[in-house]
Design a protein around this motif. Sequence first.
Motif, mmCIF file in Angstrom:
data_model
loop_
_atom_site.group_PDB
_atom_site.id
_atom_site.type_symbol
_atom_site.label_atom_id
_atom_site.label_comp_id
_atom_site.label_asym_id
_atom_site.label_seq_id
_atom_site.Cartn_x
_atom_site.Cartn_y
_atom_site.Cartn_z
ATOM 1 N N ILE A 15 0.851 -1.195 0.000
ATOM 2 C CA ILE A 15 0.000 0.000 0.000
ATOM 3 C C ILE A 15 0.887 1.245 0.000
ATOM 4 O O ILE A 15 1.760 1.373 0.851
ATOM 5 C CB ILE A 15 -0.908 0.020 1.250
ATOM 6 N N PRO A 16 0.684 2.174 -0.929
ATOM 7 C CA PRO A 16 1.489 3.398 -0.945
ATOM 8 C C PRO A 16 1.285 4.205 0.339
ATOM 9 O O PRO A 16 0.153 4.376 0.807
ATOM 10 C CB PRO A 16 0.963 4.162 -2.164
ATOM 11 N N VAL A 17 2.380 4.677 0.913
ATOM 12 C CA VAL A 17 2.336 5.451 2.157
ATOM 13 C C VAL A 17 3.223 6.681 2.012
ATOM 14 O O VAL A 17 4.337 6.588 1.489
ATOM 15 C CB VAL A 17 2.833 4.611 3.357
ATOM 16 N N VAL A 18 2.724 7.814 2.481
ATOM 17 C CA VAL A 18 3.522 9.036 2.556
ATOM 18 C C VAL A 18 3.484 9.524 4.004
ATOM 19 O O VAL A 18 2.408 9.763 4.555
ATOM 20 C CB VAL A 18 2.988 10.141 1.618
ATOM 21 N N LEU A 19 4.651 9.636 4.618
ATOM 22 C CA LEU A 19 4.750 10.212 5.954
ATOM 23 C C LEU A 19 4.869 11.722 5.822
ATOM 24 O O LEU A 19 5.638 12.215 4.988
ATOM 25 C CB LEU A 19 5.975 9.667 6.692
ATOM 26 N N VAL A 20 4.121 12.460 6.639
ATOM 27 C CA VAL A 20 4.213 13.921 6.634
ATOM 28 C C VAL A 20 4.570 14.417 8.024
ATOM 29 O O VAL A 20 4.283 13.773 9.025
ATOM 30 C CB VAL A 20 2.895 14.589 6.169
ATOM 31 N N VAL A 21 5.208 15.575 8.077
ATOM 32 C CA VAL A 21 5.601 16.278 9.299
ATOM 33 C C VAL A 21 6.727 15.549 10.028
ATOM 34 O O VAL A 21 7.750 16.128 10.342
ATOM 35 C CB VAL A 21 4.403 16.504 10.256
ATOM 36 N N ARG A 22 6.517 14.266 10.336
ATOM 37 C CA ARG A 22 7.528 13.475 11.032
ATOM 38 C C ARG A 22 7.994 12.330 10.140
ATOM 39 O O ARG A 22 7.184 11.570 9.625
ATOM 40 C CB ARG A 22 6.957 12.885 12.328
ATOM 41 N N ASP A 23 9.284 12.213 9.991
ATOM 42 C CA ASP A 23 9.866 11.118 9.220
ATOM 43 C C ASP A 23 10.284 10.000 10.167
ATOM 44 O O ASP A 23 10.468 10.223 11.363
ATOM 45 C CB ASP A 23 11.078 11.624 8.433
ATOM 46 N N ILE A 24 10.424 8.787 9.633
ATOM 47 C CA ILE A 24 10.893 7.642 10.415
ATOM 48 C C ILE A 24 12.035 6.999 9.648
ATOM 49 O O ILE A 24 11.870 6.594 8.488
ATOM 50 C CB ILE A 24 9.772 6.617 10.647
ATOM 51 N N ALA A 25 13.199 6.925 10.278
ATOM 52 C CA ALA A 25 14.383 6.379 9.609
ATOM 53 C C ALA A 25 14.158 4.929 9.186
ATOM 54 O O ALA A 25 13.586 4.141 9.939
ATOM 55 C CB ALA A 25 15.589 6.469 10.546
ATOM 56 N N ASP A 26 14.588 4.622 7.970
ATOM 57 C CA ASP A 26 14.563 3.253 7.438
ATOM 58 C C ASP A 26 13.161 2.651 7.362
ATOM 59 O O ASP A 26 13.006 1.421 7.408
ATOM 60 C CB ASP A 26 15.459 2.327 8.285
#
Length: 347
Positions: free
Chosen positions: A144-155
């Motif tokens: 499922i396509p996911v885009v994180l916004v505001v906060r990123d998560i490494a790896d």
Amino acid sequence: MAKERVTVVDIARAAGVSKSTVSLVLQGSALVNEATRAKVNVAIRELGYVYNRSAANLRQAKSKIIGIVVNDLTNSFFAELAVGVDAVVQSAGFVQFLANTSEKIERQREVIASMREHGVSGLIISPARGTEAADLAPLVASGIPVVLVVRDIADAGVSSLISDNHAGAVAAVRHLVERGHRRIAFLGGFPDTAVFEARMRGYRDALREAGMSTPDELIIGSAPSRAGGVTAIEQAMMLKERPTAALCFNDAVAFGVCDGLRARRLEPGADFAVIGFDDVIEAKTAVPALTTVSVDPQGMGDRAAQLLLKQINAGRAEPEAIISPVRLVVRQSCGGLVERRVKEISS
């Protein structure tokens, strides 16, 4: 009289868990702990529930739905971000489902599971505090396509869109230094988040650049809310050597700082300089109008939606990491400027 069919809601009520948790158990998800799984299975046996897998598979087929999961909907930033998302997905024939996690990882798991049940085509997520790459692994595995916004998560292996937090903080502190301030505080925000770390690093770097020290006593974390801003400024005002200005973690904190200053009969802008971060709609109409680092929440929602739709249309989720530029919008809260002035910020 025919016996009514037992539903997932009945199981959830009997087991004392959410409907999404029951669904995770039925799907054999590893996200549910063994004690909860056992409790749900007991309720299933006692009520005689039969899982209709073919119907479940139909429900899980892809729909024209985009899921938006945010960590704090009480912050108007996220309402504006959702408006930006909606404008784009609506024109593409999608509808959005919006969920608030209130910084709870368990709630985040539940709403994501529920959205997957409804066959969402993609997800835009501002992760709850403490979210790790492992928490998103099931989504990555599902494709499922996911885009994180505001906060990123490494790896995490998914796309991300964040603002240039470091550059924004540097520009804000430089402006305060230019106005003659030498005791500048950094107020609000949770210290265990990447956004706090980046903004605080920019704050420290700008002070070092000006040849000024960065005493830890001037960095006061709090909830990133209006109430948190009141708490932070009260603590700052108790210091032996008080600050004369503050860069606030976000606009909500800045509004609280202004409230706290007025409670002490100090006028924001005249007696104490305040700079926020985000540039929510209320910043322009606040009294005094709030100087802030503009992240453009609606624009961020627009860009996140465009990025997600690109991945959906391509049929694959190629991760992209985007850092969005910001700008310092100078208004009255940092020194009584009457005219709005915008400084473009370069990284």
